[in-house]
Structure formats: C-alpha cells, structure tokens
Design a protein around this motif. Structure first.
Motif, PDB file in Angstrom:
ATOM      1  N   ARG A 195      39.290  50.223  35.857  1.00 41.26           N
ATOM      2  CA  ARG A 195      39.845  49.386  36.897  1.00 41.26           C
ATOM      3  C   ARG A 195      39.162  47.849  36.883  1.00 41.26           C
ATOM      4  O   ARG A 195      40.161  47.104  36.878  1.00 41.26           O
ATOM      5  CB  ARG A 195      39.768  50.195  38.096  1.00 41.26           C
ATOM      6  CG  ARG A 195      40.401  51.330  38.308  1.00 41.26           C
ATOM      7  CD  ARG A 195      40.365  51.924  39.624  1.00 41.26           C
ATOM      8  NE  ARG A 195      41.189  51.157  40.635  1.00 41.26           N
ATOM      9  CZ  ARG A 195      42.511  51.320  40.839  1.00 41.26           C
ATOM     10  NH1 ARG A 195      43.244  52.439  40.461  1.00 41.26           N
ATOM     11  NH2 ARG A 195      43.014  50.456  41.916  1.00 41.26           N
ATOM     12  N   MET A 196      38.054  47.645  36.740  1.00 42.71           N
ATOM     13  CA  MET A 196      37.256  46.347  36.958  1.00 42.71           C
ATOM     14  C   MET A 196      38.080  45.684  35.647  1.00 42.71           C
ATOM     15  O   MET A 196      38.350  44.273  35.884  1.00 42.71           O
ATOM     16  CB  MET A 196      36.241  46.493  36.963  1.00 42.71           C
ATOM     17  CG  MET A 196      35.465  46.850  38.375  1.00 42.71           C
ATOM     18  SD  MET A 196      33.723  46.799  38.501  1.00 42.71           S
ATOM     19  CE  MET A 196      33.631  44.953  38.801  1.00 42.71           C
ATOM     20  N   ALA A 197      38.075  46.324  34.318  1.00 46.56           N
ATOM     21  CA  ALA A 197      38.429  45.720  33.215  1.00 46.56           C
ATOM     22  C   ALA A 197      39.795  45.096  33.469  1.00 46.56           C
ATOM     23  O   ALA A 197      40.188  44.251  33.035  1.00 46.56           O
ATOM     24  CB  ALA A 197      38.463  46.627  32.076  1.00 46.56           C
ATOM     25  N   MET A 198      40.794  46.168  33.828  1.00 47.64           N
ATOM     26  CA  MET A 198      42.050  45.802  34.017  1.00 47.64           C
ATOM     27  C   MET A 198      42.313  44.794  34.936  1.00 47.64           C
ATOM     28  O   MET A 198      43.432  43.900  34.777  1.00 47.64           O
ATOM     29  CB  MET A 198      42.756  47.143  34.460  1.00 47.64           C
ATOM     30  CG  MET A 198      42.976  48.132  33.442  1.00 47.64           C
ATOM     31  SD  MET A 198      43.711  49.711  33.810  1.00 47.64           S
ATOM     32  CE  MET A 198      45.344  49.421  33.584  1.00 47.64           C
ATOM     33  N   VAL A 199      41.565  44.762  36.278  1.00 45.10           N
ATOM     34  CA  VAL A 199      41.786  43.453  37.149  1.00 45.10           C
ATOM     35  C   VAL A 199      41.391  42.192  36.380  1.00 45.10           C
ATOM     36  O   VAL A 199      42.105  41.338  36.542  1.00 45.10           O
ATOM     37  CB  VAL A 199      40.732  43.736  38.372  1.00 45.10           C
ATOM     38  CG1 VAL A 199      40.618  42.522  39.025  1.00 45.10           C
ATOM     39  CG2 VAL A 199      41.158  44.979  39.163  1.00 45.10           C
ATOM     40  N   LEU A 200      40.416  42.228  35.494  1.00 41.62           N
ATOM     41  CA  LEU A 200      39.996  40.922  34.818  1.00 41.62           C
ATOM     42  C   LEU A 200      41.328  40.465  33.809  1.00 41.62           C
ATOM     43  O   LEU A 200      41.743  39.292  33.622  1.00 41.62           O
ATOM     44  CB  LEU A 200      38.912  41.164  33.702  1.00 41.62           C
ATOM     45  CG  LEU A 200      37.325  41.175  34.677  1.00 41.62           C
ATOM     46  CD1 LEU A 200      36.396  41.765  33.821  1.00 41.62           C
ATOM     47  CD2 LEU A 200      36.954  39.834  35.239  1.00 41.62           C
ATOM     48  N   LEU A 201      41.761  41.640  33.236  1.00 36.01           N
ATOM     49  CA  LEU A 201      42.705  41.278  32.157  1.00 36.01           C
ATOM     50  C   LEU A 201      44.165  40.858  32.833  1.00 36.01           C
ATOM     51  O   LEU A 201      45.032  40.379  32.106  1.00 36.01           O
ATOM     52  CB  LEU A 201      42.961  42.636  31.252  1.00 36.01           C
ATOM     53  CG  LEU A 201      41.872  43.072  30.411  1.00 36.01           C
ATOM     54  CD1 LEU A 201      42.155  44.484  29.809  1.00 36.01           C
ATOM     55  CD2 LEU A 201      41.707  41.922  29.188  1.00 36.01           C
ATOM     56  N   GLU A 202      44.325  41.053  34.207  1.00 40.13           N
ATOM     57  CA  GLU A 202      45.330  40.637  34.937  1.00 40.13           C
ATOM     58  C   GLU A 202      45.288  39.252  35.157  1.00 40.13           C
ATOM     59  O   GLU A 202      46.494  38.786  35.458  1.00 40.13           O
ATOM     60  CB  GLU A 202      45.622  41.597  36.037  1.00 40.13           C
ATOM     61  CG  GLU A 202      46.896  41.272  36.844  1.00 40.13           C
ATOM     62  CD  GLU A 202      46.950  42.337  38.308  1.00 40.13           C
ATOM     63  OE1 GLU A 202      45.976  42.420  38.574  1.00 40.13           O
ATOM     64  OE2 GLU A 202      48.033  42.659  38.513  1.00 40.13           O
ATOM     65  N   GLN A 203      44.210  38.580  34.926  1.00 37.18           N
ATOM     66  CA  GLN A 203      44.189  37.429  35.317  1.00 37.18           C
ATOM     67  C   GLN A 203      45.023  36.235  34.447  1.00 37.18           C
ATOM     68  O   GLN A 203      45.388  36.486  33.319  1.00 37.18           O
ATOM     69  CB  GLN A 203      42.691  36.646  35.194  1.00 37.18           C
ATOM     70  CG  GLN A 203      41.715  37.109  36.170  1.00 37.18           C
ATOM     71  CD  GLN A 203      40.415  36.687  35.892  1.00 37.18           C
ATOM     72  OE1 GLN A 203      40.169  35.552  35.169  1.00 37.18           O
ATOM     73  NE2 GLN A 203      39.240  37.622  36.600  1.00 37.18           N
ATOM     74  N   GLN A 204      45.531  35.339  35.069  1.00 41.66           N
ATOM     75  CA  GLN A 204      46.653  34.331  34.309  1.00 41.66           C
ATOM     76  C   GLN A 204      46.064  33.595  33.249  1.00 41.66           C
ATOM     77  O   GLN A 204      46.632  33.785  32.061  1.00 41.66           O
ATOM     78  CB  GLN A 204      47.443  33.516  35.286  1.00 41.66           C
ATOM     79  CG  GLN A 204      48.253  32.631  34.650  1.00 41.66           C
ATOM     80  CD  GLN A 204      49.692  33.554  34.364  1.00 41.66           C
ATOM     81  OE1 GLN A 204      50.235  34.121  35.061  1.00 41.66           O
ATOM     82  NE2 GLN A 204      50.163  33.512  33.398  1.00 41.66           N
ATOM     83  N   ASP A 205      45.100  32.941  33.228  1.00 45.04           N
ATOM     84  CA  ASP A 205      44.308  32.373  32.283  1.00 45.04           C
ATOM     85  C   ASP A 205      42.741  33.189  32.282  1.00 45.04           C
ATOM     86  O   ASP A 205      41.888  32.632  32.987  1.00 45.04           O
ATOM     87  CB  ASP A 205      44.012  30.886  32.730  1.00 45.04           C
ATOM     88  CG  ASP A 205      45.720  30.229  32.766  1.00 45.04           C
ATOM     89  OD1 ASP A 205      46.230  30.386  32.006  1.00 45.04           O
ATOM     90  OD2 ASP A 205      45.769  29.606  33.843  1.00 45.04           O
ATOM     91  N   LEU A 206      42.835  33.836  31.209  1.00 43.03           N
ATOM     92  CA  LEU A 206      41.441  34.519  31.043  1.00 43.03           C
ATOM     93  C   LEU A 206      40.554  33.649  30.188  1.00 43.03           C
ATOM     94  O   LEU A 206      40.831  33.377  29.125  1.00 43.03           O
ATOM     95  CB  LEU A 206      41.995  36.069  30.543  1.00 43.03           C
ATOM     96  CG  LEU A 206      40.799  36.879  30.378  1.00 43.03           C
ATOM     97  CD1 LEU A 206      40.418  37.595  31.718  1.00 43.03           C
ATOM     98  CD2 LEU A 206      41.106  37.960  29.516  1.00 43.03           C
ATOM     99  N   SER A 207      39.193  33.738  30.839  1.00 39.72           N
ATOM    100  CA  SER A 207      38.439  32.749  30.139  1.00 39.72           C
ATOM    101  C   SER A 207      37.711  33.483  29.154  1.00 39.72           C
ATOM    102  O   SER A 207      37.705  34.844  28.996  1.00 39.72           O
ATOM    103  CB  SER A 207      37.265  32.207  31.198  1.00 39.72           C
ATOM    104  OG  SER A 207      36.427  33.254  31.794  1.00 39.72           O
ATOM    105  N   ALA A 208      37.110  33.121  28.167  1.00 35.14           N
ATOM    106  CA  ALA A 208      36.162  33.809  27.106  1.00 35.14           C
ATOM    107  C   ALA A 208      35.070  34.621  27.717  1.00 35.14           C
ATOM    108  O   ALA A 208      35.018  35.979  27.403  1.00 35.14           O
ATOM    109  CB  ALA A 208      35.766  32.861  25.913  1.00 35.14           C
TER     110      ALA A 208
END
Length: 248
Positions: A195-208
């Motif tokens: 779930r935490m990974a999916m929350v991160l991947l949901e960000q509009q501009d995902l940093s490296a």
C-alpha cells in the motif's frame, strides 16, 4: 498520468492470465482490534437536567432527539456519538454531513466502539484537507494512530492512505513512516509495504528518491506469503523495470 495509473492499466491487461485481487481484505479479527483513546462517559456528572433525561431515555432505547444525541456526544458519550452517526447515515447525510459523520464516529471509536471505524474512514475520504477543522483532524489522527499501532489493520491502511502531500493528514513524517513499517513487519503479510508503494507511485511528479523507495517497498512485499500480495508486488516491479527500460 500518474505512474501507478499506467502500471495498473498494464497490470489489468494481464487479468486474463491470472486474477490479481486488489485491494486485499483482512480478517474480521484484525479489523476489530479496539483500544480506548478517551474513556467513555460512565455517569451523569456535569450533564444538564435535559441531558440527564435524554441519556436515561437513550439507555432505555426510547426516542432521543438528534440535538440531544449530538450534545451528549460532545460531552464524551460514545454511545450517543455512535447513535448520532447512525442517525445521520440513515437520514442520507453521509455525504452532505461527512465532517460530522467522521468527527462523531471518531468520538465513538475513541471510546472503544470500534464497529463505527468503517463509517469514520468512509466519511474521512470525503473531507477536504483545506477546509476541515484542524481540531477535528487532530482527533482523527489520535484515534486512527492508536488503533493502527495496536494492530487494527483497517486503521493502519487508513493511516497510510491519509498521509501524504495534499492529503488529510499532510506530508508523511519520518517518524510515522517508521511506525507504519514497524507495524507492517509485525503483521508480516506485506500488505502495508504494498500500500505504501502504491501511495508513492500515485504521486503526480515522482522523484527518483520516491521511485527507489517504492521499488524497495515492493521488493519487501514480494517476499509475502500471501499469494495475491506477492504476485501483485512482483508484477508491479516487473512493469516498473519495463517502463524504465529504453523505449519503455
């Protein structure tokens, strides 16, 4: 388009080959773990005469007005808070009065009435982080965190979902992230990491950095003994690698 949306579209294309159960449900036992955040009212102390009558009627299952239930709930009565929430929902006000449903549900849950937790979380999803009262948000945090750290998986999922930039609880702090991951390790099913990974991947501009953190979380989730969680994590990792490859 957010990376998560792209990956889930690609993942859905594999559905004919294998069914990926998203989201995953928990056992009834872990969703009903309850703690008392604020002791429930046990006496008539401090109540006005009309509220004494209303509370007596409530415990006798007699008719009590909406206003009386609300006032009793404001005085720390968990049962009144729970009944007021049910009254609001029965009146079809789950959306128009979402803040009140969430707030009075939090009073009920905080007093140990965990059966109202699903109503609280459902109402919280409808709240605007910009306009919701900070006092109410602090109560939501207090109640959800207490239940999440006690092992309530429904509360833990909500803690993950409501933390983040632009979300109800705001940016996820390092301390809260560590607590979430520690509880996830204790649960030992990989669900929190996924779930935490999916929350991160949901960000509009995902940093490296966030992308690498998501990969690390997916790698942890891929070690799960839960077949659905393991398979989903593995598939998302494979799709991320494909997307990162030249021409991906």
């Amino acid at each position: 388009m957010r990376l998560l949306s792209v990956l889930l579209v690609l993942l859905a294309g594999q559905a004919s080959a294998q069914v990926i159960p998203l989201p995953f449900t928990d056992s009834a036992e872990t969703r009903q773990i309850s703690v008392t955040v604020t002791p429930d009212r046990r006496s008539m102390k401090g109540l006005s005469a009309d509220l004494v009558r209303a509370r007596t009627a409530m415990h006798q299952n007699a008719e009590v007005s909406d206003e009386a239930l609300r006032r009793l709930a404001d005085m720390g009565d968990g049962l009144a808070a729970q009944r007021y929430v049910r009254r609001l929902i029965a009146q079809g006000r789950a959306v128009t009065a979402a803040s009140d449903v969430a707030y009075y549900s939090a009073i009920a849950v905080g007093a140990g009435r965990v059966w109202t937790l699903p109503d609280m979380i459902a109402a919280m999803t409808r709240l605007d982080p910009e306009t919701e009262s900070r006092d109410r948000i602090r109560l939501y945090i207090k109640v959800l965190y207490a239940h999440a750290w006690a092992g309530n998986t429904l509360a833990l999922d909500a803690v993950v979902d409501f933390n983040g930039e632009g979300k109800l609880f705001g940016a996820l702090s390092d301390r809260t992230r560590a607590k979430i991951l520690a509880q996830g390790e204790e649960n030992a099913d990989g669900k929190v990491e996924l779930r935490m990974a999916m929350v991160l991947l949901e960000q509009q501009d995902l940093s490296a950095e966030a992308r690498n953190r998501a990969k690390g979380l997916l790698e942890q989730a891929a070690q799960s003994r839960h077949l659905g969680i393991m398979t989903t994590a593995e598939n998302l990792l494979a799709l991320m690698e494909t997307k990162d490859a030249p021409g991906g």
